[in-house]
Design a protein around this motif. Structure first.
Motif, PDB file in Angstrom:
ATOM      1  N   ARG A  46       0.816  -1.224   0.000  1.00 31.89           N
ATOM      2  CA  ARG A  46       0.000   0.000   0.000  1.00 31.89           C
ATOM      3  C   ARG A  46       0.845   1.268   0.000  1.00 31.89           C
ATOM      4  NH1 ARG A  46      -4.964   1.276   4.131  1.00 31.89           N
ATOM      5  NH2 ARG A  46      -5.308   3.410   3.471  1.00 31.89           N
ATOM      6  N   TYR A  47       1.970   1.229   0.718  1.00 31.92           N
ATOM      7  CA  TYR A  47       2.867   2.387   0.819  1.00 31.92           C
ATOM      8  C   TYR A  47       4.230   2.002   0.260  1.00 31.92           C
ATOM      9  CZ  TYR A  47      -0.719   4.101   4.009  1.00 31.92           C
ATOM     10  OH  TYR A  47      -1.907   4.504   4.555  1.00 31.92           O
ATOM     11  N   PRO A  48       4.499   2.268  -1.013  1.00 32.45           N
ATOM     12  CA  PRO A  48       5.767   1.871  -1.631  1.00 32.45           C
ATOM     13  C   PRO A  48       7.007   2.389  -0.895  1.00 32.45           C
ATOM     14  CG  PRO A  48       4.226   2.604  -3.312  1.00 32.45           C
ATOM     15  CD  PRO A  48       3.602   2.905  -1.971  1.00 32.45           C
ATOM     16  N   TRP A  49       6.902   3.512  -0.227  1.00 33.30           N
ATOM     17  CA  TRP A  49       8.056   4.039   0.509  1.00 33.30           C
ATOM     18  C   TRP A  49       8.358   3.201   1.749  1.00 33.30           C
ATOM     19  CZ3 TRP A  49       6.678   6.039   5.321  1.00 33.30           C
ATOM     20  CH2 TRP A  49       5.330   6.371   5.494  1.00 33.30           C
ATOM     21  N   LEU A  50       7.482   2.254   2.106  1.00 28.83           N
ATOM     22  CA  LEU A  50       7.716   1.317   3.209  1.00 28.83           C
ATOM     23  C   LEU A  50       7.990  -0.104   2.708  1.00 28.83           C
ATOM     24  CD1 LEU A  50       5.106   2.455   5.877  1.00 28.83           C
ATOM     25  CD2 LEU A  50       7.585   2.531   6.057  1.00 28.83           C
ATOM     26  N   LYS A  51       8.376  -0.234   1.440  1.00 31.13           N
ATOM     27  CA  LYS A  51       8.600  -1.575   0.885  1.00 31.13           C
ATOM     28  C   LYS A  51       9.686  -2.341   1.636  1.00 31.13           C
ATOM     29  CE  LYS A  51      11.635   0.118  -2.721  1.00 31.13           C
ATOM     30  NZ  LYS A  51      11.776   0.374  -4.125  1.00 31.13           N
ATOM     31  N   GLY A  52      10.557  -1.642   2.354  1.00 31.65           N
ATOM     32  CA  GLY A  52      11.610  -2.299   3.111  1.00 31.65           C
ATOM     33  C   GLY A  52      11.119  -3.139   4.271  1.00 31.65           C
ATOM     34  N   MET A  53       9.852  -2.992   4.653  1.00 32.69           N
ATOM     35  CA  MET A  53       9.344  -3.778   5.775  1.00 32.69           C
ATOM     36  C   MET A  53       8.686  -5.082   5.325  1.00 32.69           C
ATOM     37  SD  MET A  53       5.996  -1.574   6.929  1.00 32.69           S
ATOM     38  CE  MET A  53       5.666  -2.569   8.346  1.00 32.69           C
ATOM     39  N   GLY A  54       8.577  -5.276   4.021  1.00 35.70           N
ATOM     40  CA  GLY A  54       7.957  -6.490   3.506  1.00 35.70           C
ATOM     41  C   GLY A  54       8.961  -7.613   3.308  1.00 35.70           C
ATOM     42  N   ASP A  55       8.438  -8.808   3.025  1.00 34.36           N
ATOM     43  CA  ASP A  55       9.293  -9.962   2.740  1.00 34.36           C
ATOM     44  C   ASP A  55      10.063  -9.721   1.446  1.00 34.36           C
ATOM     45  OD1 ASP A  55       8.234 -11.186   4.953  1.00 34.36           O
ATOM     46  OD2 ASP A  55       6.875 -12.483   3.842  1.00 34.36           O
ATOM     47  N   LYS A  56      11.244 -10.355   1.337  1.00 35.06           N
ATOM     48  CA  LYS A  56      12.100 -10.222   0.155  1.00 35.06           C
ATOM     49  C   LYS A  56      12.212 -11.561  -0.549  1.00 35.06           C
ATOM     50  CE  LYS A  56      13.184  -6.071   1.578  1.00 35.06           C
ATOM     51  NZ  LYS A  56      12.056  -5.711   2.362  1.00 35.06           N
ATOM     52  N   LYS A  57      12.089 -11.545  -1.850  1.00 34.67           N
ATOM     53  CA  LYS A  57      12.232 -12.770  -2.630  1.00 34.67           C
ATOM     54  C   LYS A  57      13.706 -13.140  -2.691  1.00 34.67           C
ATOM     55  CE  LYS A  57      10.357 -15.028  -6.622  1.00 34.67           C
ATOM     56  NZ  LYS A  57       9.397 -14.955  -7.691  1.00 34.67           N
ATOM     57  N   SER A  58      14.027 -14.383  -2.326  1.00 33.21           N
ATOM     58  CA  SER A  58      15.426 -14.815  -2.309  1.00 33.21           C
ATOM     59  C   SER A  58      15.662 -16.025  -3.202  1.00 33.21           C
ATOM     60  CB  SER A  58      15.865 -15.136  -0.878  1.00 33.21           C
ATOM     61  OG  SER A  58      15.185 -16.270  -0.403  1.00 33.21           O
ATOM     62  N   GLY A  59      14.690 -16.421  -3.930  1.00 30.52           N
ATOM     63  CA  GLY A  59      14.790 -17.561  -4.836  1.00 30.52           C
ATOM     64  C   GLY A  59      13.508 -17.622  -5.643  1.00 30.52           C
ATOM     65  N   GLU A  60      13.387 -18.646  -6.449  1.00 30.82           N
ATOM     66  CA  GLU A  60      12.191 -18.739  -7.284  1.00 30.82           C
ATOM     67  C   GLU A  60      10.914 -18.827  -6.455  1.00 30.82           C
ATOM     68  OE1 GLU A  60      10.561 -21.715 -10.676  1.00 30.82           O
ATOM     69  OE2 GLU A  60      12.687 -21.184 -10.768  1.00 30.82           O
ATOM     70  N   ASP A  61      10.946 -19.642  -5.416  1.00 30.74           N
ATOM     71  CA  ASP A  61       9.765 -19.815  -4.565  1.00 30.74           C
ATOM     72  C   ASP A  61      10.071 -19.544  -3.101  1.00 30.74           C
ATOM     73  OD1 ASP A  61       8.162 -20.653  -6.733  1.00 30.74           O
ATOM     74  OD2 ASP A  61       8.980 -22.679  -6.592  1.00 30.74           O
ATOM     75  N   THR A  62      11.098 -18.771  -2.828  1.00 27.22           N
ATOM     76  CA  THR A  62      11.529 -18.544  -1.452  1.00 27.22           C
ATOM     77  C   THR A  62      11.469 -17.064  -1.110  1.00 27.22           C
ATOM     78  OG1 THR A  62      13.064 -20.395  -1.712  1.00 27.22           O
ATOM     79  CG2 THR A  62      13.368 -18.992   0.215  1.00 27.22           C
ATOM     80  N   TRP A  63      10.938 -16.777   0.071  1.00 26.61           N
ATOM     81  CA  TRP A  63      10.852 -15.398   0.553  1.00 26.61           C
ATOM     82  C   TRP A  63      11.518 -15.313   1.914  1.00 26.61           C
ATOM     83  CZ3 TRP A  63       8.540 -11.423  -2.193  1.00 26.61           C
ATOM     84  CH2 TRP A  63       7.895 -11.812  -3.370  1.00 26.61           C
ATOM     85  N   LEU A  64      12.220 -14.205   2.170  1.00 23.41           N
ATOM     86  CA  LEU A  64      12.869 -13.971   3.454  1.00 23.41           C
ATOM     87  C   LEU A  64      12.106 -12.921   4.226  1.00 23.41           C
ATOM     88  CD1 LEU A  64      16.686 -13.737   2.653  1.00 23.41           C
ATOM     89  CD2 LEU A  64      15.538 -15.493   3.986  1.00 23.41           C
ATOM     90  N   SER A  65      11.923 -13.175   5.493  1.00 26.27           N
ATOM     91  CA  SER A  65      11.323 -12.198   6.393  1.00 26.27           C
ATOM     92  C   SER A  65      12.296 -12.013   7.547  1.00 26.27           C
ATOM     93  CB  SER A  65       9.972 -12.700   6.905  1.00 26.27           C
ATOM     94  OG  SER A  65       9.443 -11.790   7.834  1.00 26.27           O
ATOM     95  N   GLU A  66      13.072 -10.940   7.490  1.00 31.30           N
ATOM     96  CA  GLU A  66      14.066 -10.695   8.532  1.00 31.30           C
ATOM     97  C   GLU A  66      13.838  -9.318   9.116  1.00 31.30           C
ATOM     98  OE1 GLU A  66      18.063 -11.525   7.631  1.00 31.30           O
ATOM     99  OE2 GLU A  66      17.658 -13.563   6.989  1.00 31.30           O
ATOM    100  N   GLY A  67      14.146  -9.195  10.389  1.00 32.62           N
ATOM    101  CA  GLY A  67      13.954  -7.921  11.069  1.00 32.62           C
ATOM    102  C   GLY A  67      12.572  -7.837  11.694  1.00 32.62           C
TER     103      GLY A  67
END
Length: 132
Positions: A46-67
């Motif tokens: 919803r807020y692109p300027w906060l995209k850093g708080m979302g999960d990050k794609k780290s592979g084809e089917d893998t997402w990282l949630s850190e922090g």
């Protein structure tokens, strides 16, 4: 919710702690805690300027949630004091983890501080950039 994002890496800090002024009351939850939730992805969309708080794609089917973020459940928690730790860059970091961790040195202009208001029904009401 209080959010701190390292704008250099667009990630949450590896470690964040919070203290509040309310005296601990038996059988009542802490008014401010540290953690993460699925709703962070919804906020980041919803807020692109906060995209850093979302999960990050780290592979084809893998997402990282850190922090983590700071969850404030009670206005009686104010004032809040929080500290974020940014570990120093290691000589030879693991390649898959290197991009997922915020590192020192960090200066205030590198940080984005925001507040997000979320209702008890997980409705996102607003987000406000406080710094950065």
């Amino acid at each position: 919710m209080v959010v701190l994002v390292d704008k250099r890496s667009n990630r949450l800090p590896a470690i964040i702690e919070v203290r509040h002024s309310r005296t601990r009351v038996r059988d009542l939850p802490d008014p401010a805690t540290v953690g993460s939730s699925w709703i962070q992805n919804k906020i980041a969309q919803r807020y692109p300027w906060l995209k850093g708080m979302g999960d990050k794609k780290s592979g084809e089917d893998t997402w990282l949630s850190e922090g983590s973020v700071i969850w404030v459940d009670d206005q009686e928690a104010s004032p809040l004091t929080f500290v974020a730790t940014f570990p120093p860059t290691q000589e030879q970091p693991q390649p898959q983890r290197q991009a997922a961790v915020t590192t020192a040195p960090v200066v205030i202009p590198d940080l984005l501080l925001a507040m997000v208001c979320i209702g008890s029904d997980d409705q996102i009401y607003w987000a406000h950039r406080l710094q950065g």
